[in-house]
Write a protein that holds these residues in place. Structure first.
Motif, mmCIF file in Angstrom:
data_model
loop_
_atom_site.group_PDB
_atom_site.id
_atom_site.type_symbol
_atom_site.label_atom_id
_atom_site.label_comp_id
_atom_site.label_asym_id
_atom_site.label_seq_id
_atom_site.Cartn_x
_atom_site.Cartn_y
_atom_site.Cartn_z
ATOM 1 N N GLY A 1 -65.880 15.981 -54.994
ATOM 2 C CA GLY A 1 -65.860 16.275 -56.421
ATOM 3 C C GLY A 1 -64.636 17.059 -56.830
ATOM 4 O O GLY A 1 -64.086 16.853 -57.920
ATOM 5 N N ARG A 2 -64.207 17.980 -55.965
ATOM 6 C CA ARG A 2 -63.019 18.786 -56.297
ATOM 7 C C ARG A 2 -61.776 17.902 -56.394
ATOM 8 O O ARG A 2 -60.982 18.037 -57.348
ATOM 9 C CB ARG A 2 -62.790 19.878 -55.249
ATOM 10 C CG ARG A 2 -61.604 20.786 -55.577
ATOM 11 C CD ARG A 2 -61.498 21.945 -54.619
ATOM 12 N NE ARG A 2 -61.032 21.557 -53.317
ATOM 13 C CZ ARG A 2 -59.742 21.424 -52.962
ATOM 14 N NH1 ARG A 2 -58.787 21.632 -53.870
ATOM 15 N NH2 ARG A 2 -59.398 21.092 -51.741
ATOM 16 N N GLY B 1 -72.224 20.245 -56.487
ATOM 17 C CA GLY B 1 -71.922 21.381 -55.635
ATOM 18 C C GLY B 1 -70.423 21.625 -55.596
ATOM 19 O O GLY B 1 -69.747 21.258 -54.630
ATOM 20 N N TYR B 2 -69.878 22.211 -56.666
ATOM 21 C CA TYR B 2 -68.424 22.408 -56.725
ATOM 22 C C TYR B 2 -68.031 23.636 -55.891
ATOM 23 O O TYR B 2 -68.633 24.711 -56.028
ATOM 24 C CB TYR B 2 -67.950 22.597 -58.169
ATOM 25 C CG TYR B 2 -66.448 22.631 -58.269
ATOM 26 C CD1 TYR B 2 -65.725 21.448 -58.354
ATOM 27 C CD2 TYR B 2 -65.747 23.830 -58.226
ATOM 28 C CE1 TYR B 2 -64.337 21.463 -58.405
ATOM 29 C CE2 TYR B 2 -64.364 23.851 -58.288
ATOM 30 C CZ TYR B 2 -63.657 22.666 -58.370
ATOM 31 O OH TYR B 2 -62.285 22.694 -58.407
ATOM 32 N N PRO B 3 -67.003 23.523 -55.037
ATOM 33 C CA PRO B 3 -66.559 24.662 -54.217
ATOM 34 C C PRO B 3 -65.602 25.568 -54.996
ATOM 35 O O PRO B 3 -64.387 25.505 -54.829
ATOM 36 C CB PRO B 3 -65.858 23.976 -53.042
ATOM 37 C CG PRO B 3 -65.283 22.724 -53.647
ATOM 38 C CD PRO B 3 -66.267 22.277 -54.702
ATOM 39 N N LEU C 1 -59.699 31.271 -55.792
ATOM 40 C CA LEU C 1 -60.485 30.449 -56.694
ATOM 41 C C LEU C 1 -59.866 29.054 -56.818
ATOM 42 O O LEU C 1 -58.644 28.907 -56.781
ATOM 43 C CB LEU C 1 -60.544 31.093 -58.084
ATOM 44 C CG LEU C 1 -61.530 32.249 -58.278
ATOM 45 C CD1 LEU C 1 -61.413 32.784 -59.693
ATOM 46 C CD2 LEU C 1 -62.956 31.804 -57.998
ATOM 47 N N ARG C 2 -60.727 28.061 -56.974
ATOM 48 C CA ARG C 2 -60.269 26.681 -57.160
ATOM 49 C C ARG C 2 -60.614 26.242 -58.575
ATOM 50 O O ARG C 2 -61.243 25.207 -58.784
ATOM 51 C CB ARG C 2 -60.933 25.777 -56.133
ATOM 52 C CG ARG C 2 -60.608 26.158 -54.687
ATOM 53 C CD ARG C 2 -61.629 25.628 -53.728
ATOM 54 N NE ARG C 2 -61.292 25.914 -52.342
ATOM 55 C CZ ARG C 2 -62.198 26.002 -51.376
ATOM 56 N NH1 ARG C 2 -63.489 25.840 -51.652
ATOM 57 N NH2 ARG C 2 -61.838 26.266 -50.137
ATOM 58 N N THR C 3 -60.191 27.041 -59.539
ATOM 59 C CA THR C 3 -60.596 26.799 -60.924
ATOM 60 C C THR C 3 -59.438 26.672 -61.902
ATOM 61 O O THR C 3 -59.684 26.409 -63.083
ATOM 62 C CB THR C 3 -61.494 27.961 -61.410
ATOM 63 O OG1 THR C 3 -60.767 29.195 -61.302
ATOM 64 C CG2 THR C 3 -62.769 28.063 -60.587
ATOM 65 N N ARG D 1 -78.193 29.285 -55.390
ATOM 66 C CA ARG D 1 -77.905 30.028 -54.163
ATOM 67 C C ARG D 1 -76.641 29.515 -53.475
ATOM 68 O O ARG D 1 -76.393 29.838 -52.315
ATOM 69 C CB ARG D 1 -79.073 29.926 -53.182
ATOM 70 C CG ARG D 1 -80.361 30.578 -53.622
ATOM 71 C CD ARG D 1 -81.397 30.635 -52.477
ATOM 72 N NE ARG D 1 -81.665 29.315 -51.926
ATOM 73 C CZ ARG D 1 -81.361 28.959 -50.668
ATOM 74 N NH1 ARG D 1 -80.768 29.814 -49.845
ATOM 75 N NH2 ARG D 1 -81.652 27.736 -50.237
ATOM 76 N N ASP D 2 -75.840 28.752 -54.183
ATOM 77 C CA ASP D 2 -74.659 28.142 -53.572
ATOM 78 C C ASP D 2 -73.624 29.218 -53.240
ATOM 79 O O ASP D 2 -73.104 29.881 -54.146
ATOM 80 C CB ASP D 2 -74.049 27.116 -54.528
ATOM 81 C CG ASP D 2 -73.017 26.230 -53.849
ATOM 82 O OD1 ASP D 2 -72.398 26.674 -52.867
ATOM 83 O OD2 ASP D 2 -72.838 25.091 -54.315
ATOM 84 N N PRO D 3 -73.279 29.413 -51.949
ATOM 85 C CA PRO D 3 -72.295 30.435 -51.586
ATOM 86 C C PRO D 3 -70.885 30.096 -52.044
ATOM 87 O O PRO D 3 -69.993 30.947 -51.976
ATOM 88 C CB PRO D 3 -72.390 30.484 -50.056
ATOM 89 C CG PRO D 3 -72.847 29.120 -49.667
ATOM 90 C CD PRO D 3 -73.798 28.697 -50.765
ATOM 91 N N PHE D 4 -70.667 28.861 -52.525
ATOM 92 C CA PHE D 4 -69.360 28.469 -53.047
ATOM 93 C C PHE D 4 -69.230 28.788 -54.541
ATOM 94 O O PHE D 4 -68.190 28.513 -55.127
ATOM 95 C CB PHE D 4 -69.142 26.966 -52.845
ATOM 96 C CG PHE D 4 -68.912 26.553 -51.422
ATOM 97 C CD1 PHE D 4 -67.626 26.339 -50.942
ATOM 98 C CD2 PHE D 4 -69.976 26.356 -50.553
ATOM 99 C CE1 PHE D 4 -67.404 25.939 -49.632
ATOM 100 C CE2 PHE D 4 -69.775 25.959 -49.242
ATOM 101 C CZ PHE D 4 -68.488 25.745 -48.773
#
Length: 217
Positions: free
Chosen positions: A105-106, A124-126, A136-138, A155-158
Motif C-alpha cells: 500500500g505504501r 495497514g499503512y506503515p 515518518l512515512r507521511t 493496536r497497529d505498532p506502525f
C-alpha cells in the motif's frame, strides 16, 4: 478465482470478471500474494462484487521460485513493478483502484499520482517502524490528491490512533479504524472480537469506498 503466473508478472484474480471496478492489491514485505491475509481479504472483496487482482513484487516471486528468503527490492524496482502492472492491466482509469497491505500500500501511495486512477486503498499503512516514531512515512500524504482509504488496526505498532491523529494528512485521506486490530487486523484475545469480524469490517469499508469513488468518475 483464476490463477495467472508468468515471471515477474504473477497475479491472482478474485471476483467477477466483468465487475464495475478493479482493485489491484500488492502484498506486504514479509508474505506474498497468497498469504492468509491477502487471500481472505481478496475473497471477501470478490464476494462484494469487486474484481481483485493480487500480484507479487520481483523479490517475492524470487523467494517463491528459489526458496531463499531475501529482503524487499529497493523502492525504484517496487515502483516499477507497480507501474508495469497498471499498464499491463490497461483498465479504464475511472474504474481502477490500487493499493495493498503495508509495504504494498505504501508503494501504491507513492505512484498513485503517476497514473490516472479512481482511488487508493491501504490495508495497514506503515506510518513509521514499530517502536520508532521516526522516520515518518507521511510526507507525500500531506499533499495526496487521490481519494484514499486507510484501514488501520487500533493496536497497529506502525501507527496507532493517537499518533495518526497528530499527522498532517491530506483531506483526501479517510482512516477506517479496525477495533483492537494489529497490523494484520487480528484483535486482542480479550477484546471479544474475531479476526474474521475485523476483516469483514475492512472489506465493507473498501467496498463502500470503491463504489463511492467509481460513481464519481
Amino acid at each position: 478465482m483464476s490463477d495467472n503466473r508468468s515471471g515477474d508478472d504473477d497475479w491472482l484474480i478474485d471476483g467477477p470478471e466483468h465487475a464495475s471496478s478493479t482493485l489491484l492489491l500488492a502484498h506486504g514485505a514479509g508474505q506474498g500474494m497468497d498469504s492468509s491475509f491477502m487471500s481472505s481479504i481478496a475473497y471477501l472483496l470478490g464476494e462484494r462484487g469487486l474484481r481483485v487482482v493480487r500480484f507479487e513484487f520481483p523479490y517475492m516471486a524470487g523467494i517463491r521460485s528459489g526458496g531463499v528468503r531475501r529482503p524487499p527490492d529497493r523502492e525504484p524496482r517496487l515502483r516499477e513493478a507497480w507501474l508495469r502492472l497498471i499498464d499491463h492491466i490497461g483498465d479504464d482509469p475511472g474504474r481502477l483502484v490500487i493499493g495493498g497491505k503495508s509495504l504494498g500500500g505504501r508503494i501504491a501511495s507513492l505512484i498513485a499520482v503517476e497514473r490516472p486512477i479512481a482511488g487508493l486503498v491501504c490495508l495497514g499503512y506503515p506510518f513509521h517502524p514499530p517502536g520508532r516514531p521516526d522516520p515518518l512515512r507521511t510526507e507525500h500524504l500531506r499533499t495526496l490528491a487521490v481519494p484514499t482509504l486507510i484501514c488501520q488496526g487500533t493496536r497497529d505498532p506502525f501507527g496507532r490512533p493517537e499518533e495518526v491523529a497528530g499527522y498532517d494528512l491530506s483531506s483526501a485521506i479517510r482512516v477506517e479504524w479496525i477495533e483492537s486490530g494489529d497490523h494484520g487486523f487480528k484483535p486482542d484475545k480479550t477484546s471479544g472480537r474475531t479476526w474474521e469480524r475485523n476483516l469483514v469490517q475492512a472489506a465493507d469499508a473498501v467496498q463502500a469506498f470503491v463504489h463511492r469513488e467509481i460513481q464519481r468518475c
